[in-house]
Design an enzyme around this catalytic site. Structure first.
Site, PDB file in Angstrom:
ATOM      1  CG  ASP A   1     -68.638  61.206 -44.916  1.00 54.62           C
ATOM      2  OD1 ASP A   1     -69.151  61.024 -43.789  1.00 54.62           O
ATOM      3  OD2 ASP A   1     -67.425  61.467 -45.073  1.00 54.62           O
TER       4      ASP A   1
ATOM      5  CG  ASN B   1     -69.082  53.725 -39.947  1.00 55.99           C
ATOM      6  OD1 ASN B   1     -69.666  53.634 -41.027  1.00 55.99           O
ATOM      7  ND2 ASN B   1     -68.214  54.702 -39.712  1.00 55.99           N
TER       8      ASN B   1
HETATM    9  C1  IPE Z   1     -67.548  56.129 -44.678  1.00 59.50           C
HETATM   10  O1  IPE Z   1     -67.779  57.286 -43.939  1.00 59.50           O
HETATM   11  C2  IPE Z   1     -68.566  55.097 -44.341  1.00 59.50           C
HETATM   12  C3  IPE Z   1     -69.946  55.423 -44.693  1.00 59.50           C
HETATM   13  C4  IPE Z   1     -70.349  56.448 -45.385  1.00 59.50           C
HETATM   14  C5  IPE Z   1     -70.920  54.490 -44.251  1.00 59.50           C
HETATM   15  P1  IPE Z   1     -66.941  57.619 -42.633  1.00 59.50           P
HETATM   16  O2  IPE Z   1     -67.396  58.933 -42.154  1.00 59.50           O
HETATM   17  O3  IPE Z   1     -67.030  56.490 -41.670  1.00 59.50           O
HETATM   18  O4  IPE Z   1     -65.459  57.656 -43.198  1.00 59.50           O
HETATM   19  P2  IPE Z   1     -64.133  58.306 -42.609  1.00 59.50           P
HETATM   20  O5  IPE Z   1     -63.926  57.723 -41.251  1.00 59.50           O
HETATM   21  O6  IPE Z   1     -64.336  59.779 -42.539  1.00 59.50           O
HETATM   22  O7  IPE Z   1     -63.068  57.933 -43.583  1.00 59.50           O
HETATM   23  C1  IPE Z   2     -72.207  59.301 -42.783  1.00 61.16           C
HETATM   24  O1  IPE Z   2     -72.157  60.469 -42.035  1.00 61.16           O
HETATM   25  C2  IPE Z   2     -72.994  58.202 -42.109  1.00 61.16           C
HETATM   26  C3  IPE Z   2     -72.169  57.099 -41.601  1.00 61.16           C
HETATM   27  C4  IPE Z   2     -70.890  56.989 -41.722  1.00 61.16           C
HETATM   28  C5  IPE Z   2     -72.868  56.026 -40.919  1.00 61.16           C
HETATM   29  P1  IPE Z   2     -71.148  60.659 -40.824  1.00 61.16           P
HETATM   30  O2  IPE Z   2     -71.814  60.151 -39.599  1.00 61.16           O
HETATM   31  O3  IPE Z   2     -69.848  60.041 -41.130  1.00 61.16           O
HETATM   32  O4  IPE Z   2     -71.035  62.225 -40.754  1.00 61.16           O
HETATM   33  P2  IPE Z   2     -69.712  63.089 -40.512  1.00 61.16           P
HETATM   34  O5  IPE Z   2     -68.694  62.609 -41.483  1.00 61.16           O
HETATM   35  O6  IPE Z   2     -69.303  62.852 -39.104  1.00 61.16           O
HETATM   36  O7  IPE Z   2     -70.140  64.485 -40.767  1.00 61.16           O
HETATM   37 MG    MG Z   3     -68.156  60.713 -42.012  1.00 58.39          MG
END
Ligand code: IPE
Ligand code: IPE
Ligand code: MG
Length: 247
Positions: A22, A70
């Site tokens: 993340d 997502n």
């Molecule tokens: C969790 O990350 C899913 C992945 C890392 C693929 P998110 O960024 O989607 O999670 P939330 O929404 O902050 O809980």
């Molecule tokens: C994780 O990074 C990747 C996915 C969830 C696909 P994020 O895209 O969630 O990055 P933040 O949490 O917005 O920084």
């Molecule tokens: Mg995230």
């Protein structure tokens, strides 16, 4: 630079590491760039992580790459992530073969665009007999959906007299999960400072050690993973027993 690695006890390594990767978006934003830039740079961290696990002979690595939730992101971001998946799979194929790594995937794979599905199937087929390590990608993954499917599949078997209800136990549930061939998670890592599970492997992490780091995923390097493993090795995993019983 490899200093931290020397502190790892090779005799008590986790058998299964799972990572919630993340912080790509925030990493890009900090640099005044688009979120896609963060996702692109996140692939470097994936490579480093796979390399560490292979070099330490950790048998299972499961990476949360895309959740069912997502899909609700802006269309352009979803497209970028799907394209990145295809190009990464193409690029990493050789490395997986060279290092004897088997690629696997969990999630609702039917919901992925056909290009991703085909590339994924291709790499999975070609690496099927590799035995050093299993790298599992969680794609369009939701743990609740996985559990729902499990309940449905077992119910159908009960209805058709294939399983009797009294025989349903943890191993039968395990056999019906997407993760059927994987052991329980020993170490769950989440980057970016968020301290939540976000619908990842709810059943499989029942006794996992949780490790949260504020490092954003594109900044996550080998040294950070060594650090997480060292921290894991300092924990006492009691599984309900007392400390005295363990020694
Ligand atoms: C969790 O990350 C899913 C992945 C890392 C693929 P998110 O960024 O989607 O999670 P939330 O929404 O902050 O809980
Ligand atoms: C994780 O990074 C990747 C996915 C969830 C696909 P994020 O895209 O969630 O990055 P933040 O949490 O917005 O920084
Ligand atoms: Mg995230």
């Amino acid at each position: 630079m490899d200093s931290k690695k020397a502190h790892i006890n090779v005799k008590s390594l986790p058998k299964h590491i799972a990572i919630i990767m993340d912080g790509n978006g925030r990493w890009a934003k900090q640099k005044g760039m688009l979120r896609a830039f963060g996702h692109e740079n996140g692939t470097k961290s994936v490579r480093e992580t796979v390399e560490v696990c292979a070099e330490l002979e950790i048998e299972n690595l499961t990476l949360y790459a895309f959740s069912t939730e997502n899909w609700n992101r802006p269309k352009l971001e979803v497209q970028t992530l799907m394209k990145l998946l295809v190009s990464s799979l193409k690029k990493e194929m050789k490395t997986l073969q060279k290092n004897n790594i088997k690629l696997s995937a969990i999630g609702n794979l039917d919901s992925l665009p056909s290009k991703v599905r085909n590339e994924l199937k291709d790499v999975m087929n070609q690496t099927e007999t590799n035995s050093r390590m299993t790298l599992t990608l969680a794609l369009s993954y939701s743990s609740r959906e996985e559990l729902l499917n499990t309940v449905k599949e077992i119910s159908i078997k009960v209805k058709n007299n294939i399983i009797s209800p009294e025989k349903i136990d943890e191993s039968i549930i395990n056999e019906h999960l997407y993760t059927q061939n994987l052991p329980d998670v020993d170490l769950l890592i989440r980057t970016s400072g968020e301290q939540r599970i976000s619908n990842f492997l709810l059943w499989q992490i029942a006794y996992a050690e949780l490790y949260f780091t504020s490092v954003l995923w594109p900044d996550f390097t080998k040294q950070h993973l060594y650090e997480a493993i060292i921290e894991y090795q300092k924990r006492e995993r009691r599984f309900g027993k007392t400390s005295e019983q363990l020694s």
